[in-house]
Scaffold this active site. Structure first.
Site, PDB file in Angstrom:
ATOM      1  N   LYS A 109       2.965   6.424   4.896  1.00 54.06           N
ATOM      2  CA  LYS A 109       2.155   5.339   4.364  1.00 54.06           C
ATOM      3  C   LYS A 109       2.739   3.979   4.727  1.00 54.06           C
ATOM      4  CE  LYS A 109      -1.485   3.978   2.612  1.00 54.06           C
ATOM      5  NZ  LYS A 109      -1.414   2.968   3.683  1.00 54.06           N
TER       6      LYS A 109
ATOM      7  N   SER B 141      -6.093   3.378   4.595  1.00 58.44           N
ATOM      8  CA  SER B 141      -5.567   2.601   3.466  1.00 58.44           C
ATOM      9  C   SER B 141      -6.666   1.801   2.785  1.00 58.44           C
ATOM     10  CB  SER B 141      -4.437   1.665   3.932  1.00 58.44           C
ATOM     11  OG  SER B 141      -3.652   1.242   2.842  1.00 58.44           O
TER      12      SER B 141
ATOM     13  N   LYS C 213      -0.014   3.729  -2.663  1.00 58.85           N
ATOM     14  CA  LYS C 213      -1.028   4.785  -2.575  1.00 58.85           C
ATOM     15  C   LYS C 213      -0.419   6.183  -2.534  1.00 58.85           C
ATOM     16  CE  LYS C 213      -4.646   1.879  -0.468  1.00 58.85           C
ATOM     17  NZ  LYS C 213      -4.003   0.569  -0.338  1.00 58.85           N
TER      18      LYS C 213
ATOM     19  N   SER D  11       0.791  -1.234   0.000  1.00 62.45           N
ATOM     20  CA  SER D  11       0.000   0.000   0.000  1.00 62.45           C
ATOM     21  C   SER D  11       0.819   1.278   0.000  1.00 62.45           C
ATOM     22  CB  SER D  11      -0.956   0.008   1.200  1.00 62.45           C
ATOM     23  OG  SER D  11      -2.075  -0.810   0.953  1.00 62.45           O
TER      24      SER D  11
END
Length: 446
Positions: free
Chosen positions: A253, A130, A69, A66
């Site tokens: 993140k 997320s 992202k 993730s």
């Protein structure tokens, strides 16, 4: 006899001991200061300049999960900036996003089949929790389809100068998790990959170009539109279970999949220094991946950065170069002009290595003709730049080409000479060249 026997045993075990020393080393450890990070890849950079402070197997493409992202966030902020998307724009749920949102094994906020949501709501679900279906919804909003969005992701990666990357979806999920609806042109088993260095560069550009992302990534918990509580997966935030005490963590993140393991791109600020750390596939001492392992590795990087490095002024404004204090001037009332560094150069470096750097003058060949300026010369004319060279020790360089440099400029003006002076200069140059040629001729004869 016993002594000899013991010596023999020690000698016999020596190869095994040497081998164990290599086996026990963390994978990919290359840095001069070994932090013993149990990760497949890691990097630490200064968020202001992009200066690399530490790296470990940072060029190898690895799963990013993730952390993907961050690219989706970058493209969203860019679309907002360009007026192609607005924060209050409504998104209508598609079959794709609805089905993905109902998979509670994945990180998701549940989307209603007939629901509509603002881009702001979808963005918060992506940046805080997320949420994967919300991320796909943003991709569809910007590009129409995730397939087209993936194309935009790879194009933007090239534009930003990233290396060793491959984007196959907008979320960082394994394509196998997308229930057969993965983007066209990608395979069911495909994964997003990127090197730690490029991941850090993406984070660096995101914070440089859109620092407002931190307004959202620092939110620990928030109620979503459906009454769903969203807890931030970044457990290093203030008040969280792995809160980092040495500075204020406010992003950026996390990422976790079977393929990528436990990853994290974190950023923290202390005083006037902000650091960005990336850890990839972190494990504990038993080789098991966990949330704690990735935050422990990140904390080790932050500890190293904040304790060993500081922002130092390496070159003051007005600095003059000992070997070149002036630049020749042609057709001027003066035959040279003084030069100096325009702005001070500050850079995050190891505190103990401040005296190892020296400023080197790099001439700008486009501004100078045969190393000289032609009058009129204005005060403040750029004649080159400063290059910092380190006398000894490891220097990892920068993740970006935007290095911490300053211009070298003229510190005074030189007016153009009048026609009489120029004529006399021309005559002087003529005879100088003439006698110089004659001298060479005579020397050549003898």
């Amino acid at each position: 006899m016993k002594t000899a026997k013991n010596a023999f045993i020690r000698f016999a075990l020596l190869p095994a001991l040497v081998l164990s020393m290599f086996v026990m080393q963390p994978k990919g450890t290359e840095a001069a200061d070994n932090l013993n990070l149990l990760v497949d890849g890691a990097i630490l950079i200064d968020a202001d300049s992009g200066k690399i402070l530490y790296e470990q197997n940072a060029a190898t493409p690895l799963g990013i999960a993730s952390m993907t992202k961050m690219m989706t966030e970058y493209l969203l902020f860019e679309a907002i900036e360009e007026g192609n998307v607005t924060w209050d724009q409504q998104y209508s749920v598609t079959d794709y996003t609805y089905k993905i949102s109902q998979d509670r094994v994945l990180s998701n906020v549940p989307l209603r089949r007939d629901g509509t949501y603002t881009v702001q709501e979808l963005y918060e679900a992506m940046a805080i929790y997320s949420a994967n279906a919300a991320t796909i919804a943003i991709a569809e909003t910007i590009a129409g389809t995730e397939t087209q969005f993936v194309k935009m992701m790879n194009e933007k990666a090239e534009e930003l100068g990233l290396e060793d990357y491959r984007f196959v979806n907008s979320t960082g999920l394994s394509n196998t998790d997308l229930q057969g609806m993965h983007p066209d042109g990608t395979k069911p088993e495909d994964e997003n990959v990127m090197s730690a260095r490029s991941t850090a560069k993406l984070a660096y550009r995101l914070l440089k170009d859109y620092p407002e992302v931190l307004d959202t990534t620092q939110i620990r918990t928030k109620q979503w539109v459906e009454g769903t509580k969203m807890d931030n997966w970044n457990f290093m935030l203030p008040g969280a279970v792995f809160e980092y005490k040495g500075a204020v963590v406010d992003g950026l993140k996390t990422g976790t999949t079977n393929f990528a393991g436990h990853c994290f791109t974190g950023t923290a600020k202390k005083g006037d220094m902000r650091l960005i750390a990336v850890v990839m596939k972190a494990v504990d001492s038993k080789g098991v991946g966990s949330y704690k392992a990735r935050f422990d590795a990140t904390a080790a990087l932050f500890n190293y950065g904040f304790s060993q490095f500081s922002k130092e002024e390496l070159v003051p404004a007005g600095y003059t170069f000992e070997k070149q204090k002036t630049i020749p001037v042609i057709k001027g009332k003066e035959d040279k002009v003084k030069i100096a560094v325009k702005d001070p150069i500050e850079m995050v470096i190891k505190t103990s290595e401040k005296d190892m750097y020296q400023a080197v003058f790099e001439k700008d060949s486009k501004k100078l003709k045969d190393g000289a300026l032609e009058a009129d010369v204005k005060e403040g004319t750029v004649v080159g730049s400063v290059n910092l060279e380190k006398a000894e020790g490891e220097d990892y360089g920068f993740v970006s080409d935007q290095d911490a440099i300053s211009s070298v400029v003229t510190t005074e003006a030189v007016e153009r000479a009048n026609w009489f002076s120029l004529t006399m200069q021309g005559i002087g140059h003529f005879f100088s060249n003439l006698f110089g040629g004659a001298k060479d001729f005579v020397v050549g004869l003898f």
